[in-house]
Design a protein around this motif. Sequence first.
Motif, PDB file in Angstrom:
ATOM      1  N   ALA A 148      49.004  36.623  19.031  1.00 39.56           N
ATOM      2  CA  ALA A 148      48.558  36.557  20.431  1.00 39.56           C
ATOM      3  C   ALA A 148      47.434  37.553  20.692  1.00 39.56           C
ATOM      4  O   ALA A 148      46.456  37.232  21.381  1.00 39.56           O
ATOM      5  N   LEU A 149      47.562  38.769  20.130  1.00 40.64           N
ATOM      6  CA  LEU A 149      46.501  39.763  20.311  1.00 40.64           C
ATOM      7  C   LEU A 149      45.209  39.306  19.640  1.00 40.64           C
ATOM      8  O   LEU A 149      44.116  39.489  20.193  1.00 40.64           O
ATOM      9  N   ASP A 152      43.632  36.774  21.819  1.00 42.45           N
ATOM     10  CA  ASP A 152      43.008  37.391  22.993  1.00 42.45           C
ATOM     11  C   ASP A 152      41.676  38.037  22.636  1.00 42.45           C
ATOM     12  O   ASP A 152      40.687  37.927  23.378  1.00 42.45           O
ATOM     13  N   VAL A 153      41.641  38.729  21.488  1.00 44.91           N
ATOM     14  CA  VAL A 153      40.393  39.366  21.061  1.00 44.91           C
ATOM     15  C   VAL A 153      39.316  38.314  20.809  1.00 44.91           C
ATOM     16  O   VAL A 153      38.151  38.476  21.201  1.00 44.91           O
ATOM     17  N   HIS A 155      39.178  35.364  22.153  1.00 43.98           N
ATOM     18  CA  HIS A 155      38.797  34.802  23.456  1.00 43.98           C
ATOM     19  C   HIS A 155      37.829  35.732  24.185  1.00 43.98           C
ATOM     20  O   HIS A 155      36.839  35.269  24.767  1.00 43.98           O
ATOM     21  N   LEU A 156      38.116  37.036  24.136  1.00 41.97           N
ATOM     22  CA  LEU A 156      37.225  37.987  24.800  1.00 41.97           C
ATOM     23  C   LEU A 156      35.848  38.001  24.133  1.00 41.97           C
ATOM     24  O   LEU A 156      34.819  38.114  24.813  1.00 41.97           O
ATOM     25  N   GLU A 159      34.071  34.905  25.265  1.00 40.95           N
ATOM     26  CA  GLU A 159      33.681  35.045  26.667  1.00 40.95           C
ATOM     27  C   GLU A 159      32.479  35.972  26.823  1.00 40.95           C
ATOM     28  O   GLU A 159      31.550  35.684  27.595  1.00 40.95           O
TER      29      GLU A 159
END
Length: 381
Positions: A148-149, A152-153, A155-156, A159
């Motif tokens: 999950a981390l 998220d990384v 995805h960031l 983005e």
Amino acid sequence: MSSRGSRRWAACGRGALVAVCALAAVFNDVALQGRQIAAVMATALVCAATLLVPRLRWPAAPVVVTVATAWWGTLLLPMLAVVLYDLAVNRKARIAVGCAVAALGANLLGYRPTSLWTGQSYASTLLLPVLAVLVGLWLGSRRRLLLALAADVEHLGVEAQLREDAARVAERSRIAAEMHDVLAHRLSLIALHTGVLATKGDTLPAPVAERLALLRTTSVEALTDLRDVLGVLRDPEATPSGDALTPMIREVGELADEARAAGQHVQLITDGLPERAPTTHRLAVYRIVQEALTNARKHADGAPVTVRVDYRPPATLVEVTNPPGTPRTDTVGSGYGLVGLRERVTALGGHLNSGPAGGGAWRLAARIPHPADSEQNGTRT
């Protein structure tokens, strides 16, 4: 190490563990007869196959190993621990508990010499399955947290890249819109002056009058085409304002005066005449100084700012420096102002640098080379 390499090492470790469990079951020092040894060996090989073949890990492995452990007891208890661990890791803790209860309960009717319920094996009978389930639950939760981390990384990162690309596109659109304003202004002047001269065509030679009429018609058509091509870059909902045209009619000096009127300490040093630099350079210099003064107010409030601009060929130079100051907390920026400036300067063939200048100071500098014809005709003063 890559994820593929990690999976390969994990598979090798799993294979080694299963092989050790199978060998331990076969070469156990419990007194077994020849047929019993052959049966244990065949059972261990079948259990090892179900544990190592990915397609058989669910649901074949839990069923086969549970049944085998229910009969052979301590000989296959390590393999049962591997099954319980796999189920717990894959968030099947209830099934793992069910398999453990079934194997331990049915073993009361299993092969007596290797029973799990002898006086010497009570502790291992209960401890090993419990540890396998608990370790599997912990490692499974940890693995899912890391995934999950990592997501998220990623995805960031995507983005941030999208925001940076959007800032570049916005800056290019802004450059095109500003050039539309500049060229429209000049073409309008050409059309105006040629129109005035055309009204006096009776006093001019016929070829000159014809050329003036052609020039006026061409300038009007060029103005129309320019508005059709570049005008679409404007925001249809935005209302025209004086600030949108300020780079055409205002210079850095007026920008510095406004900053001083707002209480900012600005020292402006200018070399050369702005008219000696291309209009695109003057627009870029205006935006660079504007962004630098804004950042100085945000991140170094009260600190003096020094602005140096050199319009002389062969390149337009701009440098803005300021010592450290008090950061303001009442302003929030997009963080992509420098990205847009770098895109603008790069589009003009130059480069922009920003970063610490020593002693906590901050420096923003750009060099934009003049076109080849300007370098040939211009001289340093």
